[in-house]
Design a protein around this motif. Structure first.
Motif, short mmCIF file in Angstrom:
data_model
loop_
_atom_site.label_atom_id
_atom_site.label_comp_id
_atom_site.label_asym_id
_atom_site.label_seq_id
_atom_site.Cartn_x
_atom_site.Cartn_y
_atom_site.Cartn_z
N GLY A 568 0.83 -1.19 0.00
CA GLY A 568 0.00 0.00 0.00
C GLY A 568 0.86 1.24 0.00
N ALA A 569 1.95 1.22 0.80
CA ALA A 569 2.88 2.35 0.84
C ALA A 569 3.61 2.49 -0.50
CB ALA A 569 3.89 2.16 1.98
N VAL A 570 4.02 1.35 -1.09
CA VAL A 570 4.70 1.40 -2.38
C VAL A 570 3.77 1.98 -3.45
CG1 VAL A 570 5.68 -0.02 -4.23
CG2 VAL A 570 6.27 -0.49 -1.85
N ALA A 571 2.50 1.54 -3.46
CA ALA A 571 1.54 2.05 -4.45
C ALA A 571 1.30 3.54 -4.26
CB ALA A 571 0.22 1.28 -4.34
N ALA A 572 1.23 3.99 -3.01
CA ALA A 572 1.02 5.41 -2.75
C ALA A 572 2.20 6.23 -3.26
CB ALA A 572 0.82 5.65 -1.25
N PHE A 573 3.41 5.74 -3.00
CA PHE A 573 4.59 6.47 -3.48
C PHE A 573 4.66 6.46 -5.00
CE2 PHE A 573 9.13 6.40 -4.75
CZ PHE A 573 9.46 7.69 -4.35
N LYS A 574 4.28 5.34 -5.62
CA LYS A 574 4.32 5.27 -7.07
C LYS A 574 3.31 6.22 -7.70
CE LYS A 574 4.72 1.96 -10.83
NZ LYS A 574 4.93 0.55 -11.19
N ALA A 575 2.11 6.30 -7.10
CA ALA A 575 1.10 7.23 -7.61
C ALA A 575 1.59 8.67 -7.48
CB ALA A 575 -0.21 7.04 -6.85
N TYR A 576 2.23 8.98 -6.35
CA TYR A 576 2.78 10.32 -6.15
C TYR A 576 3.87 10.61 -7.18
CZ TYR A 576 5.68 13.98 -4.08
OH TYR A 576 6.43 15.11 -3.89
N ALA A 577 4.75 9.64 -7.39
CA ALA A 577 5.86 9.83 -8.33
C ALA A 577 5.35 10.03 -9.75
CB ALA A 577 6.81 8.63 -8.27
N GLN A 578 4.31 9.29 -10.13
CA GLN A 578 3.75 9.44 -11.48
C GLN A 578 3.15 10.81 -11.67
OE1 GLN A 578 1.14 6.02 -11.50
NE2 GLN A 578 2.50 4.88 -12.87
N ARG A 579 2.43 11.29 -10.69
CA ARG A 579 1.78 12.59 -10.83
C ARG A 579 2.79 13.74 -10.78
NH1 ARG A 579 -3.75 13.12 -10.22
NH2 ARG A 579 -4.81 11.11 -10.30
#
Length: 675
Positions: A568-579
């Protein structure tokens, strides 16, 4: 809106029509030849996706490959195929080829066949051919009629990227020698102009390069001359290897680390060219995530669960063995990754009120709304609103009736099916938005949301839980796949109405093709079984049982929680990085791909890793500008070769022609050989 609004809209539409006429010479876009070859390619993809979906749970839209193969076939046409015809052709092919997943043939139906009367209270459900056709008809058209209104929001109003659809448009523009499509995303994240703000996502050009390379340096003649050769030899090589593996099963079940690890711990290697091709198409970052999951699941957690006594049965047993134990961890990762990835999408929808420019239900020629001002297609090329309304109503009512006829009141109540369609529509919006932003449609997580909801409104009914999840997943999957095609059509100025017709006829034919193919596979093989384990079926059934009983295998809950929090933390960071458009975001592990490494035995993941490495090394050394699409052509031939020749193996098995030799199969892991 100002008084000049309608005039400006009409001028834009005339300009768009004039531009489209210049590109296609005024040709019709939905033609017999386009429909025929689109259905032909789609049928091949349908068999291929069903074959690989039952083996690994993975299927591919193959939209870019369909456009490429369609272009190669068009050289046999008496008159050239227009770019718009190519768009419609690949739309038909995708609609035909993705039905195995949309109608649940790789997950839902095998899961119903795994039911146990003693444990679940109902006997296994094996649908007849007619029953499977009825179920497919129930879910095959809802997403098609849902796509036109969603198109207006996410493609016309917000201009989301849809990287795969954009990549396909880029390829078509090169092959047909037309000006490259304008892929600048002007309206994103609150409809503000990008020129006035910092980019909040990966540039579209980068995403296109990741899909097809810098195709603008390739001449179409080179593609035709070299493309046919590369496609034929790669198709032939993969097909020949598939036949060899049928007669000598050890070819696809090599004991890489010896017979002991192969028989006891399921460590074999499948040197399938099709899996290597899939790895090339998926790319190195995705295959790397998958193999990291494979190592954690099969080299660490599986031995730990076995030796600790948490999974005392044989490793490959899905109930008491380590494979069934790590399945739960995989489920937690997929749900966590999918749900966290949806949070930004949900937040944006809530903030911007997705449907504030709601579609008018009246005359389509009425004064345009704010949303329609950005529409550059004329009314005769759009799907009329009344078609959408009647189509949605008919697909929901008809689908509810068909599900009731197939499964009866004991399976799922009609009111529950109706709620399933409503949820499917809401979840489709989320899935499409996520797909447009990230090129990932989190259908697995969306289906699980529906299962969670139905565990609350119809508790204790496993059949209803699985069916309701399937209805929701079907809508989200189909709407997402079709939206990529509509993005391609928007960039190439293809008629949305022609694409709509293509989606309908593709879905219609695919119902018959998919059902017939699945019935033949069911008669020739045990599903799930050694040759076709159907791993996603256990995910569906496992969650349904968990929601009913609340019982988990020993100590699996702690690991599920830990991995859910981590990813969940990895997905949150990935979403942030993409945006934020951060560099190297593609190397952040994908939770879904990581979880698939748990679902499949190591043999599948290792072969895909080889393909991912080939893709990375090739484009690193040659460069995307020089590399172009040659590697994609070869990968497509690899995938199609095994998928199509598997039909030959299916016929041989049906006729009673078995393996020629079981030499080397001492580890009992060879499909087709007696244990």
């Amino acid at each position: 809106m100002s008084a000049q609004g309608p005039v400006i809209v009409r001028q834009l539409r005339r300009h768009a029509r004039h531009s489209a006429d210049k590109l296609d010479g005024g040709h019709q876009e939905f033609t017999f030849r386009v429909a025929f070859f689109g259905l032909l390619i789609g049928c091949l993809l349908c068999f291929t996706n069903l074959y690989f979906g039952l083996q690994t749970g993975w299927i591919s839209m193959m939209s870019l490959q369909s456009a490429l193969i369609g272009y190669l076939l068009s050289k046999f046409f008496p008159t050239p195929m227009s770019p718009q015809e190519n768009v419609v052709l690949q739309t038909i092919a995708v609609a035909t080829g993705t039905m195995p997943l949309a109608a649940g043939f790789v997950g839902i139906l095998p899961a119903l066949g795994l039911l146990d009367e003693e444990r679940d209270g109902v006997p296994p459900l094996h649908l007849s051919w007619l029953g499977a056709v009825g179920w497919s008809c129930a879910v095959a058209f809802f997403g098609v009629f849902l796509s036109p209104p969603i198109r207006k929001q996410v493609i016309i109003q917000e201009q989301l990227a849809f990287p795969s659809g954009t990549a396909t448009a880029q390829l078509i523009s090169v092959l047909h020698r037309i000006p490259p499509p304008d892929t600048v995303v002007r309206q994103r994240h609150g409809y503000r102009e990008l020129e006035t703000e910092e980019p909040q996502s990966i540039p579209t050009a980068e995403l296109v390069a990741e899909h097809v390379g810098a195709v603008d340096v390739e001449e179409p003649e080179v593609v035709v001359q070299e493309g046919w050769g590369a496609l034929i030899w790669s198709f032939g090589a993969s097909g020949a290897m598939t036949l060899a593996a049928y007669f000598f099963p050890v070819v696809f079940s090599i004991p890489l680390f010896g017979n002991y690890l192969a028989s006891e711990w399921l460590w074999t290697f499948t040197p399938s060219l099709s899996y290597i091709g899939q790895g090339i198409i998926m790319g190195f970052p995705t295959t790397l995530s998958m193999n990291l999951g494979m190592l954690v699941g099969w080299a660490i957690l599986s031995p730990v669960a076995k030796h600790a006594g948490w999974a005392p049965g044989p490793v490959g047993d899905m109930t008491t063995g380590a494979r069934g134990w790590i399945l739960w961890v995989s489920l937690a990762i997929m749900c966590s990754d999918s749900l966290v990835s949806l949070v930004p999408v949900v937040a944006e929808i809530a903030h911007k009120k997705l449907w504030r420019g709601a579609i008018k239900l009246g005359d389509i020629d009425a004064e345009p709304t704010e949303q329609e001002e950005k529409e550059v297609e004329t009314a005769d090329r759009l799907v009329p609103t009344r078609w959408v309304i009647w189509g949605l109503a008919g697909s929901i009512v008809g689908g509810t009736l068909l599900v009731w006829l197939v499964f009866g009141n004991e399976g799922i109540k009609p009111w529950a099916t109706l709620i399933g369609f409503v949820m499917g529509g809401l979840l489709s919006v989320l899935g499409v938005r996520a797909l447009g932003e990230t090129d990932l449609n989190p259908v697995s997580g969306l289906g699980k949301i529906s299962q969670l909801f139905f565990a609350w409104i119809q508790p204790g009914n496993i059949v209803a839980n699985i069916i309701a999840g399937g209805v929701a997943e079907a809508g989200a999957q189909q709407a997402g796949d079709l939206m990529q095609d509509l993005k391609t059509g928007h960039l190439i100025h293809a008629s949305p109405r022609a694409q709509f017709f293509g989606q309908l006829i593709g879905s219609c034919l695919s119902i018959i093709v998919t059902t017939t193919a699945y019935t033949l596979y069911n008669r020739a093989y045990e599903i799930p079984g050694p040759s076709f384990p159907a791993p996603t079926a256990y995910v569906w059934l496992g969650l349904a049982r968990l929601l009913r009983d609340g019982e988990l295998p020993n100590k699996s809950g702690e690991f599920m929680l830990a991995f859910a929090v981590l990813f969940g933390a990895v997905a949150a960071f990935k979403a942030y990085a993409q945006r934020r458009g951060l560099r190297h975001v593609k190397w952040i592990p994908s939770g879904v791909a990581f979880a698939i490494g748990f679902l499949n035995t190591p043999s599948f993941s290792l072969a895909r890793l080889i393909g991912g490495i080939v893709e990375h090394v090739y484009y690193t050394r040659v460069g995307r500008e020089r590399g172009g699409i040659r590697l994609i052509i070869i990968a497509s031939g690899f995938v199609l070769g095994e998928g199509v020749v598997s039909i030959v193996a299916l016929v041989l098995r049906t006729w009673g022609i078995g393996v020629a030799s079981c030499w080397g199969c001492g580890h009992d892991m060879c499909g087709g050989c007696p244990a």
